[in-house]
Scaffold this active site. Sequence first.
Site, PDB file in Angstrom:
ATOM      1  CG  ASN A 119      45.889  58.166  19.849  1.00  0.00           C
ATOM      2  OD1 ASN A 119      46.710  57.269  20.007  1.00  0.00           O
ATOM      3  ND2 ASN A 119      45.828  58.907  18.765  1.00  0.00           N
ATOM      4  NE  ARG A 120      48.233  52.381  19.736  1.00  0.00           N
ATOM      5  CZ  ARG A 120      47.683  52.636  18.548  1.00  0.00           C
ATOM      6  NH1 ARG A 120      47.532  53.870  18.126  1.00  0.00           N
ATOM      7  NH2 ARG A 120      47.289  51.633  17.769  1.00  0.00           N
ATOM      8  CG  HIS A 145      40.643  54.266  20.031  1.00  0.00           C
ATOM      9  ND1 HIS A 145      41.128  55.546  20.030  1.00  0.00           N
ATOM     10  CD2 HIS A 145      40.890  53.780  18.776  1.00  0.00           C
ATOM     11  CE1 HIS A 145      41.643  55.822  18.845  1.00  0.00           C
ATOM     12  NE2 HIS A 145      41.534  54.777  18.064  1.00  0.00           N
ATOM     13  CG  HIS A 220      38.053  56.132  15.076  1.00  0.00           C
ATOM     14  ND1 HIS A 220      38.258  55.303  13.991  1.00  0.00           N
ATOM     15  CD2 HIS A 220      39.225  56.176  15.727  1.00  0.00           C
ATOM     16  CE1 HIS A 220      39.498  54.855  14.017  1.00  0.00           C
ATOM     17  NE2 HIS A 220      40.109  55.370  15.062  1.00  0.00           N
ATOM     18  CB  SER A 221      33.965  59.033  10.329  1.00  0.00           C
ATOM     19  OG  SER A 221      32.625  58.848  10.728  1.00  0.00           O
ATOM     20  CE1 TYR A 222      37.932  53.298  11.217  1.00  0.00           C
ATOM     21  CE2 TYR A 222      39.686  52.862   9.649  1.00  0.00           C
ATOM     22  CZ  TYR A 222      39.147  52.724  10.905  1.00  0.00           C
ATOM     23  OH  TYR A 222      39.821  51.997  11.863  1.00  0.00           O
ATOM     24  CG  ASP A 286      48.177  55.118  13.419  1.00  0.00           C
ATOM     25  OD1 ASP A 286      47.419  55.998  13.860  1.00  0.00           O
ATOM     26  OD2 ASP A 286      48.087  53.907  13.729  1.00  0.00           O
ATOM     27  CD  GLN A 323      46.849  59.367  15.820  1.00  0.00           C
ATOM     28  OE1 GLN A 323      47.193  60.185  16.676  1.00  0.00           O
ATOM     29  NE2 GLN A 323      47.571  58.301  15.521  1.00  0.00           N
ATOM     30  CD  GLU A 351      41.539  58.765  14.989  1.00  0.00           C
ATOM     31  OE1 GLU A 351      41.728  58.408  16.157  1.00  0.00           O
ATOM     32  OE2 GLU A 351      42.108  58.213  14.034  1.00  0.00           O
TER      33      GLU A 351
END
Length: 386
Positions: A119-120, A145, A220-222, A286, A323, A351
């Site tokens: 993340n940020r 990330h 981080h799987s979609y 998000d 997340q 996440e």
Amino acid sequence: MKKGIWVILMLAAVVIYVSGCDKKGATVKEPQDEETNLMNANKESFGKTPDGKQVFLYTLTNANGTRARIMDYGAILVSLEVPDKDGNVSDITLGYDTLDEYVKNNSPYLGATVGRYANRIGGAKFVLNGVEYKLAANDGNNHLHGGVKGFDKVVWKAEDLSADSDMAMVKLGYVSEDGEEGYPGNLACSVTYTLTKDDELKISYQAETDKTTIVNLTHHSYFNLAGQGTSDILSHELMLTADKYTPVDEGLIPTGEIRSVKDTPMDFTKPMAIGSRIEQVPGGYDHNYVLNSGDISMSLCAKVYEPTSGRVMEIYSVEPGIQFYSGNFLDGSITGKAGKVYQKHYGFCLETQHFPDSPNKPDFLSVVLNPGRKYTTETVHKFYTK
Ligand code: BGC
């Protein structure tokens, strides 16, 4: 020697040679395979990086037909095949068919292990023990990330592969050097994927440092429980065990406030279709949710149900946050596995993590790791149908 005997010997040699050749899609046995003694897991070549590093793909399978493929580039989950309510197995994560595409297409972290800080981090900097550390700014002025070359873009080492009688597992290790992407300390970390006989994919992480640093690793799987590339995820029903979330500014950096989700489109405390209120959330979901459990014990964080397939995914973790990202930046520009085009909202990410920008938010739980201490965390994805 008689002619007939020669013919038999020649034929035997041909049979031995042909059976030793690589068949398309078959497991390529490497010399190391003999040493690793895997149970329910296979190793095959997945090509080479542009700088010539060999990349391997590890397949974990169980008796239900569930199959997870993981590569050592980025410790990425390349695919996850899970049965639906009729027993049909489909791949439910977004990704690419080839290593080349992962490397060249600037993948939006499809299936990746994300670090050193998931993340940020606002302004791409933080202060630790009075020293300011400047990180790679790869998301406007912010750090996202792990930076330009995060843990998702390096080749990990399968330092140990093992399995006991009913589990398949692969452990990947990586040493991130002092100063990499701006972070202090040599960080030796590992991620272990385990597929259980009960269709749980466990992801466990460990890290140790030789200098005080920060760590926050995630997966981080979609996901698309209807099958990757088949539709958007807006009719998936989501439940999050979170009464609160961390609102963000326009750069998606938390403001520091912890806000209740009650009576807002952010509320997933009861199962709701992801698309039911998404129009009321500018840009889509998000956001970091503050899990009710805190960070002390393995607890249910999220449950997702996809009505047409009957697939359910539950996520358990020891992390304090999750997340929820509704694939807002997917825009049809990625052609993924099996030629599927990933349109907006074709996948969602959940996440597990410490909160974004924690290094700059004294009120958020600490992400500091000191020498002599071990960072450990675990997240479990459990699958079944109803
Ligand atoms: C972030 C998104 C970002 C995506 C891909 C997610 O974890 O929350 O803002 O666009 O990853 O980078």
